[in-house]
Design a protein around this motif. Structure first.
Motif, short mmCIF file in Angstrom:
data_model
loop_
_atom_site.label_atom_id
_atom_site.label_comp_id
_atom_site.label_asym_id
_atom_site.label_seq_id
_atom_site.Cartn_x
_atom_site.Cartn_y
_atom_site.Cartn_z
N ALA A 98 0.72 -1.27 -0.13
CA ALA A 98 -0.04 0.04 -0.01
C ALA A 98 0.87 1.34 0.06
CB ALA A 98 -0.97 -0.15 1.20
N LEU A 99 2.10 1.32 0.62
CA LEU A 99 2.65 2.32 0.64
C LEU A 99 3.28 2.80 -0.52
CD1 LEU A 99 4.16 4.67 2.59
CD2 LEU A 99 6.14 2.86 3.19
N VAL A 100 3.99 1.40 -1.23
CA VAL A 100 4.45 1.75 -2.46
C VAL A 100 3.72 2.35 -3.54
CG1 VAL A 100 5.67 0.46 -4.42
CG2 VAL A 100 6.43 0.12 -1.96
N LYS A 101 2.31 1.54 -3.44
CA LYS A 101 1.33 1.71 -4.24
C LYS A 101 0.81 3.26 -4.25
CE LYS A 101 -3.10 0.23 -6.01
NZ LYS A 101 -4.23 -0.79 -6.07
N ALA A 102 0.85 3.89 -3.02
CA ALA A 102 0.47 5.13 -2.69
C ALA A 102 1.58 6.23 -3.40
CB ALA A 102 0.31 5.49 -1.25
N GLY A 103 2.61 5.99 -3.59
CA GLY A 103 3.78 6.66 -4.31
C GLY A 103 3.89 6.67 -5.79
N VAL A 108 -0.20 6.22 -13.66
CA VAL A 108 0.56 4.83 -13.84
C VAL A 108 -0.19 3.62 -13.32
CG1 VAL A 108 2.83 3.57 -13.12
CG2 VAL A 108 2.76 6.02 -13.80
N ARG A 109 -0.78 3.95 -11.97
CA ARG A 109 -1.69 2.89 -11.36
C ARG A 109 -2.97 2.41 -12.19
NH1 ARG A 109 -1.73 6.63 -6.87
NH2 ARG A 109 -3.88 7.06 -7.07
N GLU A 110 -3.60 3.46 -12.89
CA GLU A 110 -4.40 3.01 -14.07
C GLU A 110 -3.95 2.20 -15.10
OE1 GLU A 110 -5.79 7.09 -14.95
OE2 GLU A 110 -6.57 7.38 -12.90
N ALA A 111 -2.77 2.75 -15.40
CA ALA A 111 -2.52 1.54 -16.65
C ALA A 111 -2.04 0.17 -16.10
CB ALA A 111 -1.04 2.40 -17.17
N MET A 112 -1.54 0.41 -14.72
CA MET A 112 -1.27 -1.07 -14.24
C MET A 112 -2.63 -1.80 -14.02
SD MET A 112 1.54 0.04 -11.49
CE MET A 112 1.46 -1.47 -10.33
N GLU A 113 -3.56 -1.32 -13.81
CA GLU A 113 -4.89 -1.82 -13.65
C GLU A 113 -5.19 -2.36 -14.94
OE1 GLU A 113 -8.05 -3.76 -11.90
OE2 GLU A 113 -6.31 -2.70 -10.71
N GLU A 114 -4.89 -1.65 -16.11
CA GLU A 114 -5.44 -2.07 -17.44
C GLU A 114 -4.68 -3.36 -17.92
OE1 GLU A 114 -5.01 1.19 -20.15
OE2 GLU A 114 -6.00 2.64 -18.80
N ILE A 115 -3.40 -3.23 -17.34
CA ILE A 115 -2.57 -4.61 -17.55
C ILE A 115 -3.16 -5.81 -16.94
CG2 ILE A 115 -0.38 -5.71 -17.33
CD1 ILE A 115 0.98 -2.99 -17.98
N LYS A 116 -3.48 -5.50 -15.60
CA LYS A 116 -4.18 -6.59 -15.04
C LYS A 116 -5.38 -7.12 -15.59
CE LYS A 116 -2.57 -4.94 -10.41
NZ LYS A 116 -3.18 -4.54 -9.13
N GLN A 117 -6.34 -6.05 -15.99
CA GLN A 117 -7.46 -6.45 -16.61
C GLN A 117 -7.38 -7.16 -17.87
OE1 GLN A 117 -9.99 -2.89 -16.95
NE2 GLN A 117 -10.02 -2.91 -14.57
N ALA A 118 -6.49 -6.79 -18.61
CA ALA A 118 -6.13 -7.56 -20.06
C ALA A 118 -5.27 -9.02 -19.89
CB ALA A 118 -4.99 -6.79 -20.70
#
Length: 152
Positions: A98-103, A108-118
């Motif tokens: 959570a600490l890393v993600k908050a930074g 970038v977080r949205e793009a990471m989520e898109e990769i997970k969904q794909a």
């Protein structure tokens, strides 16, 4: 960053594998947090002292530093409370994540989520060739990100 009592449990877990110096323990915990947090000496050493007072850890002079290790009683305590140590480690890893993600910036977080969904859209439909192709794409992206110049 750490739950109540988790530093104590983490230290016992880290000492389970081998004796360690205090500075090494601080660095190992900082590694769990990817360098974004590390316990202070003011938190670590009193906790080690309490573990010694409880008979779970002993320490001895090792050059200019002190080497801390589990006692037989400490090993027995870990065996009897293994689940508590596992849960503390899981809580700590979740907190670190959570600490890393908050930074990470929102785009970038949205793009990471898109990769997970794909990736999840291919669930159950993987073959070796497709898995290798996707892994190669992700590795190229990781290399590109790692070799970017840091932001000014």
């Amino acid at each position: 960053m750490l739950g109540h009592g988790d530093l104590r449990l983490l230290l016992l877990g880290l000492l389970q594998t081998q004796p360690r110096h205090g500075y090494e323990l601080i660095q190992l915990i900082a590694g769990i947090f990817h360098g974004r947090y590390q316990p202070s000496a003011g938190a670590l050493y009193p906790t080690l002292s309490q573990l010694q007072a409880d008979g779970l850890v002993s320490s001895r002079k090792d050059g200019q530093r002190r080497l801390h290790e589990l006692t037989a009683e400490g090993r027995a305590w870990i065996e009897a409370n293994a689940e508590a140590i596992v849960q503390a480690r899981l809580r700590t890893e979740q907190s670190a994540h959570a600490l890393v993600k908050a930074g990470i910036p929102a785009p970038v977080r949205e793009a990471m989520e898109e990769i997970k969904q794909a990736l999840s859209r291919h669930e159950g439909h993987w073959n070796t060739a497709r898995a290798n192709d996707v892994a190669a794409i992700l590795r190229r992206a990781a290399t590109d990100i790692a070799t970017m110049d840091p932001a000014p």
